[in-house]
Design a protein around this motif. Structure first.
Motif, PDB file in Angstrom:
ATOM      1  N   GLY A   2       6.164  13.173  28.746  1.00 19.07           N
ATOM      2  CA  GLY A   2       7.333  13.021  27.408  1.00 19.07           C
ATOM      3  C   GLY A   2       8.875  13.016  26.847  1.00 19.07           C
ATOM      4  O   GLY A   2       9.800  11.939  26.751  1.00 19.07           O
ATOM      5  N   SER A   3       9.304  13.873  28.274  1.00 17.58           N
ATOM      6  CA  SER A   3      10.466  14.124  28.340  1.00 17.58           C
ATOM      7  C   SER A   3      11.101  12.350  29.151  1.00 17.58           C
ATOM      8  O   SER A   3      12.348  12.400  28.744  1.00 17.58           O
ATOM      9  CB  SER A   3      10.514  15.180  29.570  1.00 17.58           C
ATOM     10  N   PHE A   4      10.946  12.223  30.214  1.00 14.27           N
ATOM     11  CA  PHE A   4      11.064  10.684  30.461  1.00 14.27           C
ATOM     12  C   PHE A   4      11.066   9.836  29.629  1.00 14.27           C
ATOM     13  O   PHE A   4      11.606   8.933  29.950  1.00 14.27           O
ATOM     14  CB  PHE A   4      10.496  10.444  31.790  1.00 14.27           C
ATOM     15  N   ALA A   5       9.485   9.853  29.405  1.00 16.67           N
ATOM     16  CA  ALA A   5       9.866   8.468  28.199  1.00 16.67           C
ATOM     17  C   ALA A   5      10.749   8.537  27.301  1.00 16.67           C
ATOM     18  O   ALA A   5      11.454   7.305  26.783  1.00 16.67           O
ATOM     19  CB  ALA A   5       7.996   8.627  27.040  1.00 16.67           C
ATOM     20  N   ALA A   6      11.751   9.723  26.957  1.00 14.26           N
ATOM     21  CA  ALA A   6      12.355   9.790  26.059  1.00 14.26           C
ATOM     22  C   ALA A   6      14.386   8.865  26.316  1.00 14.26           C
ATOM     23  O   ALA A   6      14.564   8.300  25.412  1.00 14.26           O
ATOM     24  CB  ALA A   6      13.006  11.223  25.471  1.00 14.26           C
ATOM     25  N   SER A   7      13.947   9.220  27.617  1.00 21.53           N
ATOM     26  CA  SER A   7      14.798   8.413  28.791  1.00 21.53           C
ATOM     27  C   SER A   7      14.879   7.536  28.219  1.00 21.53           C
ATOM     28  O   SER A   7      16.510   6.211  28.470  1.00 21.53           O
ATOM     29  CB  SER A   7      15.693   9.129  29.268  1.00 21.53           C
ATOM     30  N   GLY A   8      14.176   6.562  27.528  1.00 25.76           N
ATOM     31  CA  GLY A   8      13.719   5.376  27.819  1.00 25.76           C
ATOM     32  C   GLY A   8      14.267   4.742  26.770  1.00 25.76           C
ATOM     33  O   GLY A   8      14.555   3.317  26.861  1.00 25.76           O
ATOM     34  N   PHE A   9      13.972   5.536  25.615  1.00 28.31           N
ATOM     35  CA  PHE A   9      14.753   5.019  24.325  1.00 28.31           C
ATOM     36  C   PHE A   9      15.457   5.900  23.282  1.00 28.31           C
ATOM     37  O   PHE A   9      16.379   5.052  22.357  1.00 28.31           O
ATOM     38  CB  PHE A   9      13.175   4.803  23.503  1.00 28.31           C
ATOM     39  N   GLY A  10      15.914   7.036  24.487  1.00 26.54           N
ATOM     40  CA  GLY A  10      17.022   8.233  23.756  1.00 26.54           C
ATOM     41  C   GLY A  10      18.242   6.840  23.162  1.00 26.54           C
ATOM     42  O   GLY A  10      18.504   7.069  22.044  1.00 26.54           O
ATOM     43  N   ALA A  11      18.802   6.495  24.000  1.00 29.22           N
ATOM     44  CA  ALA A  11      20.437   6.238  23.757  1.00 29.22           C
ATOM     45  C   ALA A  11      20.140   4.245  23.284  1.00 29.22           C
ATOM     46  O   ALA A  11      21.194   5.126  22.471  1.00 29.22           O
ATOM     47  CB  ALA A  11      20.978   5.377  25.523  1.00 29.22           C
ATOM     48  N   GLN A  12      19.197   3.696  22.475  1.00 28.97           N
ATOM     49  CA  GLN A  12      19.053   3.094  21.638  1.00 28.97           C
ATOM     50  C   GLN A  12      18.957   3.324  20.640  1.00 28.97           C
ATOM     51  O   GLN A  12      20.282   3.032  19.566  1.00 28.97           O
ATOM     52  CB  GLN A  12      18.208   2.596  22.213  1.00 28.97           C
TER      53      GLN A  12
END
Length: 589
Positions: free
Chosen positions: A341-351
């Motif tokens: 979950g933490s790594f997945a958040a990096s995929g859409f957090g900035a957008q």
């Protein structure tokens, strides 16, 4: 000229170098975060192989955190003065060397000493890594870089038990340290090739020796007290106490003494820094940074969030291993959804931050953390399977990935690039102190509740003699539940083992509830960060987000940022340097 093919080619190479450099910076961060948790599952094997006492084993685990948290602020300032990349690489080299010493250790003191060196090296790497990201990325790329950095911290904290369990079970606990050597070598080579140097040019080389010493002693005393309170006693000494081979003979515990000494040193540190700031002398901490609302309020919010953020990682592995009976490797697998979950958040957090604003994402992340932790408290029980905890741990991990990355960006967005090391060190220290407070409080809640619940349940069992109840309660608490398996294997104490599992589950539920309460307070504190739906205008934050209002390379205008700070006597020759990510490799700044 800018449109020439070769110029576009060079720009493309520079961009690839920049993102490649971020990979190696993140790998270095992963090493120091994993090492804080990888040893936990290896302790039983370490005790068996080295023949050390439980007290020595405790110091193997805790000396790393103690040294690490005490030195963050000092190393952050030294990175500003002497070069952030230089400090990061030196720390990585020292970390790998200390890992060799740990892997080859033959006695407890040797292993403890190696772990202390790892803590020193890790403290040099963490603020330097954050400073390099803060100084090297601009605009939208900066948000993505912070997302990767923050998700690395959240994800690898959960990967430590999995990696440690696998290495200890399949090979040896020594490989939990040995694996750092090739990875550390890769970090050093990749950083030197792809990451430019970054430092605060023209800084007075005078050392703030008094501030440095007071900072280390102050934070060291506080962290020591928080770590050892449950073991040594919060006020009265709990049994025989030995520190560094010396017996503590006073009736009062060393914990309140450490707290008092730490607070006195921190008070003296603030007074020294105020005097040196006013005189325009070299300082460990530029107190003018706290005049920046985003920095001041962001650090407060980060400390409060940290109270509940990682406390769950203290209780949950114990519950998986001692109540559910999982092996160390199986426990790591059960915690894997948090890392995913933490790594997945990096995929859409900035957008998401681009559309909604970073403060909005911070609040969403904390809310998801709160929901995940509360969910754990609802599902935990003696018969709960791993798949029942996976969804809530995934939600919790997404929240950690979003909140950690974006809150870090909010804290540092208005900090002058020249002061990145100080800002990063302060932010990391506030998180470490908050986390230590949280673990101390949640650990006390866990074991106090465990003792109370187990005493009550044993009293209602006719098969457990009254004379044995106190001993069973003490054994379960002192072993953190590890003795439950032995109780279950003996038919005479099988009923006591069932009571212990019920009690440990109830204590874990209450601990999760307390962690959720801390996160709720952190969510409230996040409203001090300002509006969630729009960037700040007319202040240093606007300059930080326009990226390019100052220099030709797109760096934040240090003069624009400093315009929001209170004035102080100017320092001669002060002209901050900024890193340039060049196509041919790192360029000296």
């Amino acid at each position: 000229m800018a449109g020439r093919p070769e110029s576009r080619h060079e720009a493309g190479r520079a961009s690839r170098n920049r993102w490649g450099g971020l990979f190696f910076i993140s790998l270095g961060v992963a090493l120091i975060i994993v090492d804080a948790t990888i040893v936990n599952v290896s302790v039983p094997q370490i005790i068996k192989d080295l023949g050390i006492t439980s007290s020595d084993a405790q110091w193997v685990q805790e000396v790393y955190t103690l040294v690490f948290a005490s030195l963050l602020l000092l190393w952050g300032r030294l990175g500003d003065q002497y070069g952030r990349r230089r400090l990061f690489v030196a720390g990585a080299c020292a970390f790998a060397a200390a890992s060799v010493l740990a892997a080859l250790a033959r006695t407890g003191p040797e292993l403890i000493g190696a772990r202390a060196i790892q803590g020193i090296a890790g403290a040099a790497m963490l603020p330097a890594s954050l400073s390099l990201v803060n100084a090297g990325f601009r605009g939208r790329d900066r948000g993505i870089a912070f997302a990767v950095w923050g998700s690395t911290i959240g994800g690898t904290a959960a990967l430590g038990p999995l990696l440690g369990g696998w290495l200890t079970t399949s090979y040896s606990w020594r490989w939990a340290f040995g694996i750092n050597v090739p990875l550390g070598f890769a970090v050093v080579v990749g950083t030197m090739l792809l990451v430019p140097e970054s430092r605060q040019a023209g800084t007075a080389r005078g050392a703030d020796a008094a501030g440095s010493a007071l900072s280390v002693l102050g934070f060291g005393g506080i962290i020591f007290g928080l770590i050892e309170g449950r073991t040594y006693g919060w006020w009265d000494r709990a049994g025989q106490v030995s520190i560094a081979g010396r017996t503590w003979s006073w009736q009062v515990s060393p914990v309140p003494v450490a707290f008092l000494a730490g607070l006195a040193c921190l008070l003296a540190f603030v007074l020294v820094e105020m005097r040196r700031n006013a005189a325009g002398r070299a300082v460990l901490l530029n107190l003018r940074l706290f005049a920046i609302p985003s920095f001041r309020n962001g650090n407060i919010a980060a400390a409060i969030v940290s109270l509940g953020e990682f406390g769950l990682l203290f209780a949950l592995p114990l519950w998986f291993e001692n109540v559910r009976g999982y092996s160390a490797f199986e426990t790591g697998l059960a915690l894997l959804p948090l890392a995913v979950g933490s790594f997945a958040a990096s995929g859409f957090g900035a957008q998401l931050a681009d559309r909604k604003g970073p403060v909005w994402v911070v609040r969403l992340g904390i809310a998801l953390e709160l929901a995940g932790v509360a969910g754990v408290g609802l599902v935990v029980g003696p018969g709960t399977a791993w798949w029942a905890t996976s969804p809530v741990l995934f939600v919790y991990g997404v929240g950690v990935g979003l909140a950690t990355a974006q809150l870090t960006g909010v804290v540092l967005v208005d900090v002058p690039v020249a002061d990145s090391g100080q800002g990063a060190g302060t932010q990391s220290t506030s998180r470490q102190v908050g986390s230590a407070f949280g673990i101390a409080i949640l650990g006390t809640v866990l074991f106090t509740t465990l003792g109370t619940q187990l005493s009550g349940r044993l009293a209602s069992l006719s098969g457990v003699p009254a004379g044995e109840r106190a001993g069973i309660v003490a054994a379960v608490k002192q072993s953190a539940g590890a003795v439950i398996r032995q109780l279950a294997a003996d038919p005479r104490t099988a009923s006591a083992a069932s009571a212990a599992k019920e009690s440990f589950s109830q204590a874990t539920r209450l601990t999760a509830g307390c962690a959720a309460l801390f996160l709720a307070l952190g969510l409230l504190a996040s409203f001090s960060l300002g509006r969630a739906d729009a960037p700040r205008r007319g202040d240093a934050g606007a300059a930080a987000r326009t990226f390019g209002s100052g220099d030709a390379d797109g760096a934040i205008s240090d003069r624009a940022v400093r315009g929001s700070l209170p004035t102080s006597p100017p320092r001669r020759g002060r002209s901050p340097e900024r890193p340039r990510w060049r196509a041919g490799g790192p360029g000296a700044a």
